[in-house]
Scaffold this motif. Structure first.
Motif, PDB file in Angstrom:
ATOM      1  N   LEU A   7      30.667  31.009  50.005  1.00 33.90           N
ATOM      2  CA  LEU A   7      31.482  29.839  49.636  1.00 33.90           C
ATOM      3  C   LEU A   7      31.621  29.723  48.116  1.00 33.90           C
ATOM      4  CD1 LEU A   7      30.191  27.227  52.234  1.00 33.90           C
ATOM      5  CD2 LEU A   7      32.410  28.396  52.210  1.00 33.90           C
ATOM      6  N   GLN A   8      30.573  30.080  47.368  1.00 33.34           N
ATOM      7  CA  GLN A   8      30.665  30.076  45.905  1.00 33.34           C
ATOM      8  C   GLN A   8      31.703  31.087  45.443  1.00 33.34           C
ATOM      9  OE1 GLN A   8      26.327  30.641  45.219  1.00 33.34           O
ATOM     10  NE2 GLN A   8      26.665  29.227  43.523  1.00 33.34           N
ATOM     11  N   ALA A   9      31.702  32.272  46.034  1.00 28.15           N
ATOM     12  CA  ALA A   9      32.672  33.304  45.669  1.00 28.15           C
ATOM     13  C   ALA A   9      34.091  32.849  46.006  1.00 28.15           C
ATOM     14  CB  ALA A   9      32.343  34.618  46.376  1.00 28.15           C
ATOM     15  N   ILE A  10      34.262  32.210  47.156  1.00 26.19           N
ATOM     16  CA  ILE A  10      35.585  31.703  47.549  1.00 26.19           C
ATOM     17  C   ILE A  10      36.044  30.616  46.575  1.00 26.19           C
ATOM     18  CG2 ILE A  10      36.764  30.328  49.325  1.00 26.19           C
ATOM     19  CD1 ILE A  10      35.270  32.012  51.419  1.00 26.19           C
ATOM     20  N   ALA A  11      35.130  29.744  46.161  1.00 22.80           N
ATOM     21  CA  ALA A  11      35.493  28.688  45.204  1.00 22.80           C
ATOM     22  C   ALA A  11      35.941  29.299  43.874  1.00 22.80           C
ATOM     23  CB  ALA A  11      34.310  27.749  44.989  1.00 22.80           C
ATOM     24  N   GLU A  12      35.254  30.342  43.431  1.00 26.73           N
ATOM     25  CA  GLU A  12      35.668  30.995  42.183  1.00 26.73           C
ATOM     26  C   GLU A  12      37.010  31.693  42.364  1.00 26.73           C
ATOM     27  OE1 GLU A  12      34.161  34.178  38.832  1.00 26.73           O
ATOM     28  OE2 GLU A  12      32.696  33.363  40.242  1.00 26.73           O
ATOM     29  N   TYR A  13      37.225  32.301  43.526  1.00 22.91           N
ATOM     30  CA  TYR A  13      38.501  32.941  43.851  1.00 22.91           C
ATOM     31  C   TYR A  13      39.632  31.908  43.747  1.00 22.91           C
ATOM     32  CZ  TYR A  13      41.486  36.222  46.565  1.00 22.91           C
ATOM     33  OH  TYR A  13      42.462  37.088  46.997  1.00 22.91           O
ATOM     34  N   ASP A  14      39.392  30.723  44.313  1.00 27.33           N
ATOM     35  CA  ASP A  14      40.393  29.657  44.250  1.00 27.33           C
ATOM     36  C   ASP A  14      40.654  29.216  42.809  1.00 27.33           C
ATOM     37  OD1 ASP A  14      40.967  29.512  46.954  1.00 27.33           O
ATOM     38  OD2 ASP A  14      39.455  27.964  47.343  1.00 27.33           O
ATOM     39  N   SER A  15      39.600  29.080  42.024  1.00 29.51           N
ATOM     40  CA  SER A  15      39.785  28.573  40.663  1.00 29.51           C
ATOM     41  C   SER A  15      40.462  29.598  39.760  1.00 29.51           C
ATOM     42  CB  SER A  15      38.447  28.138  40.061  1.00 29.51           C
ATOM     43  OG  SER A  15      37.620  29.252  39.826  1.00 29.51           O
ATOM     44  N   ARG A  16      40.181  30.881  39.937  1.00 26.09           N
ATOM     45  CA  ARG A  16      40.779  31.918  39.088  1.00 26.09           C
ATOM     46  C   ARG A  16      42.131  32.398  39.610  1.00 26.09           C
ATOM     47  NH1 ARG A  16      37.426  34.260  35.280  1.00 26.09           N
ATOM     48  NH2 ARG A  16      35.213  33.858  35.527  1.00 26.09           N
ATOM     49  N   GLY A  17      42.360  32.263  40.891  1.00 24.90           N
ATOM     50  CA  GLY A  17      43.553  32.840  41.488  1.00 24.90           C
ATOM     51  C   GLY A  17      43.255  34.276  41.884  1.00 24.90           C
ATOM     52  N   ARG A  18      44.055  34.821  42.766  1.00 24.02           N
ATOM     53  CA  ARG A  18      43.797  36.163  43.312  1.00 24.02           C
ATOM     54  C   ARG A  18      43.765  37.229  42.227  1.00 24.02           C
ATOM     55  NH1 ARG A  18      47.200  40.500  45.911  1.00 24.02           N
ATOM     56  NH2 ARG A  18      45.754  41.573  47.290  1.00 24.02           N
ATOM     57  N   ASP A  19      44.822  37.310  41.427  1.00 26.74           N
ATOM     58  CA  ASP A  19      44.899  38.359  40.417  1.00 26.74           C
ATOM     59  C   ASP A  19      43.814  38.205  39.355  1.00 26.74           C
ATOM     60  OD1 ASP A  19      47.054  39.475  41.727  1.00 26.74           O
ATOM     61  OD2 ASP A  19      48.532  38.375  40.541  1.00 26.74           O
ATOM     62  N   GLY A  20      43.544  36.974  38.953  1.00 30.56           N
ATOM     63  CA  GLY A  20      42.496  36.739  37.963  1.00 30.56           C
ATOM     64  C   GLY A  20      41.127  37.115  38.492  1.00 30.56           C
ATOM     65  N   PHE A  21      40.848  36.750  39.734  1.00 24.36           N
ATOM     66  CA  PHE A  21      39.557  37.054  40.357  1.00 24.36           C
ATOM     67  C   PHE A  21      39.363  38.561  40.468  1.00 24.36           C
ATOM     68  CE2 PHE A  21      36.767  37.549  44.097  1.00 24.36           C
ATOM     69  CZ  PHE A  21      35.735  36.691  43.764  1.00 24.36           C
ATOM     70  N   LEU A  22      40.387  39.247  40.991  1.00 19.90           N
ATOM     71  CA  LEU A  22      40.277  40.697  41.148  1.00 19.90           C
ATOM     72  C   LEU A  22      40.173  41.378  39.786  1.00 19.90           C
ATOM     73  CD1 LEU A  22      42.919  41.306  43.980  1.00 19.90           C
ATOM     74  CD2 LEU A  22      40.442  41.183  44.207  1.00 19.90           C
ATOM     75  N   GLY A  23      40.917  40.865  38.799  1.00 24.98           N
ATOM     76  CA  GLY A  23      40.902  41.470  37.471  1.00 24.98           C
ATOM     77  C   GLY A  23      39.575  41.301  36.757  1.00 24.98           C
ATOM     78  N   VAL A  24      38.991  40.123  36.844  1.00 26.43           N
ATOM     79  CA  VAL A  24      37.731  39.862  36.146  1.00 26.43           C
ATOM     80  C   VAL A  24      36.617  40.757  36.686  1.00 26.43           C
ATOM     81  CG1 VAL A  24      35.879  38.150  35.892  1.00 26.43           C
ATOM     82  CG2 VAL A  24      38.224  37.534  35.394  1.00 26.43           C
TER      83      VAL A  24
END
Length: 148
Positions: A7-24
């Motif tokens: 759930l923490q990872a999903i929350a970060e995914y939501d806050s960064r957005g898909r491309d931002g999350f994958l890029g980081v």
């Protein structure tokens, strides 16, 4: 890895957005396997890798996650997540139809409309200045504590 780590990872995914999350985190989009949570779909290997980071402090490499994705999907289902697989099957389709379980009915969920967050791409992290003599990271003053 617990449900809370996912759930923490999903929350970060939501806050960064898909491309931002994958890029980081350096993950490539992986078609096929996905986690479906509260009506949204998330890239399974990336979420698993970051959840592993929350659990252990170490980001799981993409090839390590993709290599064990089938068993990881089964574990996520046991933790209560819906996982879709290549070919369109999901957690409900993956369960055996010969097994029946009776569950107590859930209380109806009340949903309130959520404001859609604006998705921003992740800004690259600044590169730390390094002393050319001793190769130590320079403090904010820009003067090396060892070579000054």
């Amino acid at each position: 890895m617990t449900r809370q780590h996912v759930l923490q990872a999903i929350a970060e995914y939501d806050s960064r957005g898909r491309d931002g999350f994958l890029g980081v985190y350096g993950y490539a989009p992986t078609p096929g396997y996905a986690i479906v949570h509260e009506g949204s779909s998330y890239d399974l290997p990336a979420v698993l890798g970051v959840a592993h980071r929350f659990a252990t402090g170490r980001l799981a490499p993409s090839d390590e996650v993709v290599g064990s994705i089938g068993s990881a999907a089964a574990i996520l289902r046991k933790r209560g997540f819906e996982v879709t697989e290549p070919g369109g099957s999901s957690a409900a389709g993956a369960r055996s139809s010969s097994r029946t379980t009776t569950r107590a009915p859930r209380a109806p969920r009340t949903t309130t409309p959520r404001a859609t967050p604006t998705r921003r791409t992740a800004a690259p992290e600044p590169v730390a200045a390094i002393c050319p003599t001793c190769s130590m990271t320079l403090p904010a003053t820009g003067v090396c504590d060892y070579c000054a």
